[in-house]
Design an enzyme around this catalytic site. Structure first.
Site, PDB file in Angstrom:
ATOM      1  N   GLU A 160       0.159  -1.079   5.829  1.00 44.32           N
ATOM      2  CA  GLU A 160       1.388  -0.678   6.644  1.00 44.32           C
ATOM      3  C   GLU A 160       1.044   0.925   6.705  1.00 44.32           C
ATOM      4  OE1 GLU A 160       5.131   0.932   7.595  1.00 44.32           O
ATOM      5  OE2 GLU A 160       4.057   1.383   5.866  1.00 44.32           O
TER       6      GLU A 160
ATOM      7  N   ASP B  94       0.788  -1.221  -0.162  1.00 47.43           N
ATOM      8  CA  ASP B  94       0.022  -0.189  -0.028  1.00 47.43           C
ATOM      9  C   ASP B  94       0.735   1.096   0.046  1.00 47.43           C
ATOM     10  OD1 ASP B  94       0.630  -0.596   2.663  1.00 47.43           O
ATOM     11  OD2 ASP B  94      -0.936   0.805   3.377  1.00 47.43           O
TER      12      ASP B  94
END
Length: 364
Positions: free
Chosen positions: A125, A68
């Site tokens: 994350e 991400d």
């Protein structure tokens, strides 16, 4: 290694803002299933390993990257090669690291070498600590917690960054008395009441803390502030978000106690997010072997030799690996100063050296 640049641009074409990692997880799962690898899906995270071979007792090394990114800007939403760099959201943080890890994992010589390689591409994350899927992955996939080393491919400027800072996010609410803005004397303005206290954070210096020979810099800063009042209302409450990054010599409880003492009785405090620090696993054998590989690379780098070791100033998922007893380090081609910047980029020249260090270590 033009193929590394091509792979990175392909990864950048899938923006995958936190919470939207499904498409890249599908792409990774399809890519490795078609190659005959064992693919395990946990939410929008993907774990890939070679097919098991009876009697294979080699130690496991995890190549770890998050998929991400933070929301893109108009300067980096379109991935592209510009001269000597690749531009795109996540170019440094951390699609370039993921590309290098994938390339090493797909190298037949390395897969047959000293270590059993496992690729871990996980979601969440960049969001809240509790929404990070790596903990779910470590709990769901047998054997990961027995790995000899996890290489977390975060941006590190081609240096081995050990340990990481812990992080606290606290909301401090200053209380006053709401009133009509035409008659402010009938209230107590919580916003202006906070003025001197808020200004005192501006010149607060970093505090250097040495842990196992590495110097981490503790910082605490206001990052957001708000009221819920209309613009013609004297605010009865004013809330400030304080972000505290603490060194690996402190537990979360000790960090919370320091923050409470520092804030004092100016208002009420609520800790809304917490992530533990991670001490450097400096003397773990696999970490020492990786540092040796990085030292060999830095000795032939342009500009001469420099120390390959540095402290990790931000929080990374080496801390989650520490929780389950896996030695971990941060290493990647990304530039730390480019993380979350507008027009995020990575030098093309960083890709091959990062891949060479990884290959040198894995080849033993």
């Amino acid at each position: 290694m033009d193929h590394l640049t091509d792979l990175l641009v392909e990864l950048l074409a899938m923006p995958c803002v936190t919470g939207e990692e499904g498409p890249i997880a599908d792409w990774l799962a399809d890519r490795y299933a078609s190659r005959g690898d064992v693919v395990i899906r946990v939410g929008n995270s993907v774990v890939v390993a070679p097919p098991e071979v009876e009697g294979d007792d080699r130690p496991t090394v995890l190549l770890v990257g998050h998929t991400d990114v933070v929301p893109p800007t108009e300067d980096d939403i379109t991935p592209r090669v510009e001269g000597d760099r690749v531009v795109g959201r996540g170019a440094s943080d951390m699609k370039s690291g993921l590309a290098v890890g994938m390339d090493a994992f797909e190298d037949g010589a390395l897969r047959g070498g000293r270590y059993r390689l496992v690729l871990v591409a996980y979601a969440g994350e960049e969001g809240p600590h509790e929404a990070n899927e790596l903990r779910d992955v470590l709990e769901a996939v047998p054997g990961l917690a027995a790995a000899e080393l996890a290489v977390v491919l975060e941006p590190t400027d081609l240096r081995v960054q050990l340990g990481c800072m812990g992080a606290l996010h606290a909301q401090v609410t200053i209380h006053g008395q709401q009133a009509h803005s035409a008659r402010p004397w009938q209230g107590d303005n919580a916003l202006s009441k906070a003025g001197a206290w808020l200004a005192s954070w501006h010149d607060r210096p970093p505090v250097d803390v040495e842990v196992d020979g590495l110097t981490y810099r503790e910082v605490a800063s206001p990052t957001q502030a708000w009221t819920t009042s209309a613009r013609n209302v004297i605010p009865g409450e004013f809330t400030v978000s304080i972000n505290y990054r603490f060194a690996p010599d402190k537990t979360v409880a000790q960090a919370e106690a320091w923050l409470a003492e520092t804030i004092g009785d100016v208002g009420t405090i609520e800790v809304v997010d917490r992530a533990p620090a991670c001490p450097p696993s400096r003397h773990a054998p696999a970490v020492e072997a990786f540092v040796a590989a990085a030292d060999a690379q830095s000795s032939v780098a342009p500009g001469g030799a420099q120390s390959s070791i540095a402290p990790q100033q931000s929080w990374t998922d080496v801390a989650r690996f520490a929780e389950v007893g896996v030695p971990a380090l941060n290493f990647g081609p990304g530039i730390t100063s480019q993380s979350h910047q507008r027009g995020e980029h990575v030098p093309i020249a960083n890709l091959a050296p990062a891949r060479e260090v990884l290959g040198r270590f894995l080849a033993g």
